[in-house]
Enzyme design. Structure first.
Site, PDB file in Angstrom:
ATOM      1  N   SER A 213      15.821  43.610  45.524  1.00  0.00           N
ATOM      2  CA  SER A 213      15.468  44.131  46.992  1.00  0.00           C
ATOM      3  C   SER A 213      15.346  45.622  46.983  1.00  0.00           C
ATOM      4  O   SER A 213      14.907  46.336  46.315  1.00  0.00           O
ATOM      5  CB  SER A 213      16.454  43.490  48.003  1.00  0.00           C
ATOM      6  OG  SER A 213      16.171  43.738  49.146  1.00  0.00           O
TER       7      SER A 213
ATOM      8  N   ASP B 139      13.020  37.729  48.670  1.00  0.00           N
ATOM      9  CA  ASP B 139      14.303  38.672  48.306  1.00  0.00           C
ATOM     10  C   ASP B 139      15.185  38.284  47.329  1.00  0.00           C
ATOM     11  O   ASP B 139      15.702  37.226  47.373  1.00  0.00           O
ATOM     12  CB  ASP B 139      15.022  39.104  49.717  1.00  0.00           C
ATOM     13  CG  ASP B 139      15.825  40.323  49.735  1.00  0.00           C
ATOM     14  OD1 ASP B 139      16.910  40.143  48.727  1.00  0.00           O
ATOM     15  OD2 ASP B 139      15.532  41.453  50.138  1.00  0.00           O
TER      16      ASP B 139
END
Length: 278
Positions: free
Chosen positions: A38, A163
């Site tokens: 991320s 993510d």
């Protein structure tokens, strides 16, 4: 000795990783491999491109750019308008793509980086972790950074990714797979905060999310091979308001987070804690 920098996810709180990187690099500690999830994939890509103290200035500039503000700080009216239209996400991925293109180059590949980089994302169709380490860089980082509800899933080779924090928010295992014997964990501070039983509906959601994020990190610490030297770097502590649902929009806190993490990490490196401690 093979040194790995492992950069975890955490949205705007990922600014602390810049302070940690500054302390490490100014001490002459350079990675042989970088692993990121991320926001950690974004920070990690820049340091893999330039693993020297000189990277701190472009990193800080990227974080304080209009593009970064557009990703996290766009007006709520525009965000909810987009949600009504797409039904899946609040923010456009284009500001983040522009930020990455400016910082890294539109056609950059993993193979162009100075230090090997591994980027973790969550594969939707396979419900599995995917590690990108070759090929086009920008799409892999966008995939790793596609926070559900905030940014749309990213399609790569006919499959969709969201993510990486969903499957591995602090990817220590990937550093070990790459052969690391010394691991520096750059985490955003959440694992430093003890969890307590929820007292409200919002608390219940937050605690459930944190357990989902932390359980793999706890397992990785518990099963760490005895010959691996691991350092969990300190974030400098939470700021007032970090427990708010709107904390992801607080771009004004970036410099303060950087400075506090630098000071805390510099002090830690003077007197490292036992391996695996937080």
């Amino acid at each position: 000795m093979t040194v790995a920098f492992v950069l975890g996810g955490g949205g705007v709180r990922g600014a602390v990783e810049i302070g940690m990187l500054r302390a490490l690099l100014e001490r002459g500690i350079r990675p042989d491999v970088v692993v990121g999830t991320s926001i950690g994939a974004i920070n990690g890509a820049l340091v893999a491109r330039d693993p020297t103290p000189a990277v701190i200035e472009p990193l800080s500039r990227a974080w304080m750019s209009p593009e970064a503000d557009a990703v996290y700080g766009e007006s709520l009216v525009r965000q909810f308008g987009r949600l009504m239209k797409t039904r899946t996400h609040l923010s456009s991925p284009e500001p983040l793509r522009e930020l990455l293109t400016t910082a890294l180059g539109a056609t950059t590949r993993f193979e162009d980086l100075v230090v090997p980089l591994r980027v973790v994302a969550a594969n939707v169709e396979r419900a599995a972790e995917r590690v990108f380490e070759s090929g086009p860089l920008i799409e892999a980082i966008l995939a790793s950074s596609a926070v559900p509800g905030l940014l749309p899933a990213v399609e790569i080779d006919g499959e969709h990714y969201i993510d990486g924090g969903i499957v591995n928010s602090i990817p220590i295992e990937q550093a070990l797979t790459a052969g690391a014997t010394t691991v520096y964990v750059l985490q955003v501070g959440r694992v430093e905060t003890p969890l307590v039983a929820p007292r409200s509906l919002v608390d219940a959601a937050r605690v459930a999310f944190e357990i989902a994020r932390r359980h793999r990190f706890a397992r990785d610490l518990a099963t760490l091979p005895p010959d691996v030297d691991l350092h969990v770097l300190p974030s400098g502590g939470e700021l007032d308001g970090d427990d708010s649902l709107m904390s992801y929009r607080r771009m004004a806190t970036v410099q303060k987070r950087i400075d506090r993490a630098f000071e805390a990490t510099w002090a830690y490196l003077d007197d490292p804690a036992p391996a695996g401690s937080v």
